[in-house]
Enzyme design. Structure first.
Site, PDB file in Angstrom:
ATOM      1  CG  ASP A  70      -2.056   0.994   1.097  1.00  0.00           C
ATOM      2  OD1 ASP A  70      -3.213   0.544   0.992  1.00  0.00           O
ATOM      3  OD2 ASP A  70      -1.780   2.216   1.095  1.00  0.00           O
TER       4      ASP A  70
ATOM      5  CG  HIS B 294     -12.826  -3.832 -12.267  1.00  0.00           C
ATOM      6  ND1 HIS B 294     -12.086  -2.813 -11.698  1.00  0.00           N
ATOM      7  CD2 HIS B 294     -14.124  -3.476 -12.087  1.00  0.00           C
ATOM      8  CE1 HIS B 294     -12.907  -1.886 -11.225  1.00  0.00           C
ATOM      9  NE2 HIS B 294     -14.149  -2.270 -11.436  1.00  0.00           N
TER      10      HIS B 294
ATOM     11  CG  ASN C 145     -12.104  -0.286   4.199  1.00  0.00           C
ATOM     12  OD1 ASN C 145     -12.504  -0.616   5.314  1.00  0.00           O
ATOM     13  ND2 ASN C 145     -10.929   0.283   4.019  1.00  0.00           N
TER      14      ASN C 145
ATOM     15  CG  HIS D  87      -9.900  -3.671  -8.617  1.00  0.00           C
ATOM     16  ND1 HIS D  87      -9.565  -3.777  -9.959  1.00  0.00           N
ATOM     17  CD2 HIS D  87      -9.537  -4.846  -8.056  1.00  0.00           C
ATOM     18  CE1 HIS D  87      -9.046  -4.974 -10.200  1.00  0.00           C
ATOM     19  NE2 HIS D  87      -8.997  -5.636  -9.047  1.00  0.00           N
TER      20      HIS D  87
ATOM     21  CG  HIS E 143      -8.775  -2.929  -2.026  1.00  0.00           C
ATOM     22  ND1 HIS E 143      -9.749  -2.265  -2.746  1.00  0.00           N
ATOM     23  CD2 HIS E 143      -8.585  -2.205  -0.903  1.00  0.00           C
ATOM     24  CE1 HIS E 143     -10.115  -1.181  -2.087  1.00  0.00           C
ATOM     25  NE2 HIS E 143      -9.437  -1.128  -0.954  1.00  0.00           N
TER      26      HIS E 143
HETATM   27  P1  5GP Z   1      -9.707   1.623   0.478  1.00  0.00           P
HETATM   28  O1  5GP Z   1      -9.733   2.935   1.205  1.00  0.00           O
HETATM   29  O2  5GP Z   1     -10.415   1.718  -0.864  1.00  0.00           O
HETATM   30  O3  5GP Z   1     -10.124   0.435   1.274  1.00  0.00           O
HETATM   31  O4  5GP Z   1      -8.174   1.360   0.178  1.00  0.00           O
HETATM   32  C1  5GP Z   1      -7.496   1.810  -0.941  1.00  0.00           C
HETATM   33  C2  5GP Z   1      -6.028   1.712  -0.614  1.00  0.00           C
HETATM   34  O5  5GP Z   1      -5.307   1.826  -1.820  1.00  0.00           O
HETATM   35  C3  5GP Z   1      -5.534   2.824   0.316  1.00  0.00           C
HETATM   36  O6  5GP Z   1      -4.985   2.252   1.488  1.00  0.00           O
HETATM   37  C4  5GP Z   1      -4.501   3.570  -0.528  1.00  0.00           C
HETATM   38  O7  5GP Z   1      -3.391   3.980   0.224  1.00  0.00           O
HETATM   39  C5  5GP Z   1      -4.131   2.542  -1.578  1.00  0.00           C
HETATM   40  N1  5GP Z   1      -3.735   3.131  -2.829  1.00  0.00           N
HETATM   41  C6  5GP Z   1      -4.416   4.085  -3.534  1.00  0.00           C
HETATM   42  N2  5GP Z   1      -3.751   4.372  -4.668  1.00  0.00           N
HETATM   43  C7  5GP Z   1      -2.652   3.574  -4.692  1.00  0.00           C
HETATM   44  C8  5GP Z   1      -1.578   3.427  -5.624  1.00  0.00           C
HETATM   45  O8  5GP Z   1      -1.492   4.082  -6.670  1.00  0.00           O
HETATM   46  N3  5GP Z   1      -0.617   2.507  -5.308  1.00  0.00           N
HETATM   47  C9  5GP Z   1      -0.670   1.761  -4.176  1.00  0.00           C
HETATM   48  N4  5GP Z   1       0.331   0.894  -3.970  1.00  0.00           N
HETATM   49  N5  5GP Z   1      -1.664   1.880  -3.277  1.00  0.00           N
HETATM   50  C10 5GP Z   1      -2.638   2.779  -3.527  1.00  0.00           C
HETATM   51 ZN    ZN Z   2     -10.114  -2.540 -11.482  1.00  0.00          ZN
END
Ligand code: 5GP
Ligand code: ZN
Length: 111
Positions: free
Chosen positions: A30, A46, A86, A97, A99
Site C-alpha cells: 500500500d 475487476h 472496506n 476494485h 481489495h
Molecule cells: P480503500 O480505502 O479503498 O479500502 O483502500 C485503498 C487503498 O489503496 C488505500 O490504502 C490507498 O493507500 C491505496 N492506494 C491508492 N492508490 C494507490 C496506488 O497508486 N498505489 C498503491 N500501492 N496503493 C494505492
Molecule cells: Zn479494477
C-alpha cells in the site's frame, strides 16, 4: 476497467511494489501504509463489491485468503496479521476494485 487505479497497477501501467503475483491475483505494498506492514491483495478480475460475488468469484476470494495465509511467513506476518475489506462510502472505500488490506508487522490497535 478504464480509470481503475488497481487495474492499471495490474496491467503494469502504474508502478507498484509487488510482493506476489500469479495469473489471478496480485499482492503489493500500500502506498500509504497504516501499519508497519500494509499490503493489498487484489484479484486481477475487476469487480468492486462482495455483493457481486458469484460462485467463481467466491472461490477466487477464498484462494486469495488462503494465499495470504500460506505466504504469512515470507510476508513477515508469522506472528499475526489483520485482513480488512472496506465496502462502500461509510467504510471509506476509495478504490472500487475489490481489495483485501493485509496489516501486520507490529501490535495492531483494536477498537
Ligand atoms: P480503500 O480505502 O479503498 O479500502 O483502500 C485503498 C487503498 O489503496 C488505500 O490504502 C490507498 O493507500 C491505496 N492506494 C491508492 N492508490 C494507490 C496506488 O497508486 N498505489 C498503491 N500501492 N496503493 C494505492
Ligand atoms: Zn479494477
Amino acid at each position: 476497467m478504464e480509470n481503475c487505479i488497481f487495474c492499471k497497477i495490474i496491467a503494469g501501467e502504474i508502478p507498484s511494489a509487488k510482493v506476489y503475483e500469479d495469473d489471478e491475483m496480485l499482492i503489493f505494498k500500500d502506498i500509504q501504509p497504516k501499519a508497519k506492514i500494509h499490503l493489498l491483495c487484489v484479484p486481477k478480475q475487476h469487480f468492486a463489491y462482495l455483493a457481486e460475488l458469484d460462485e467463481e468469484k467466491s472461490a477466487l476470494l477464498g484462494r486469495m485468503l488462503k494465499k495470504v495465509a500460506d505466504l504469512r511467513g515470507e510476508l513477515g506476518l508469522a506472528d499475526g496479521y489483520r485482513l480488512v475489506i472496506n465496502q462502500g462510502e461509510l467504510a471509506g472505500q476509495t478504490v472500487r476494485h475489490l481489495h483485501v488490506h493485509i496489516l501486520g508487522g507490529e501490535k495492531l490497535d483494536w477498537e
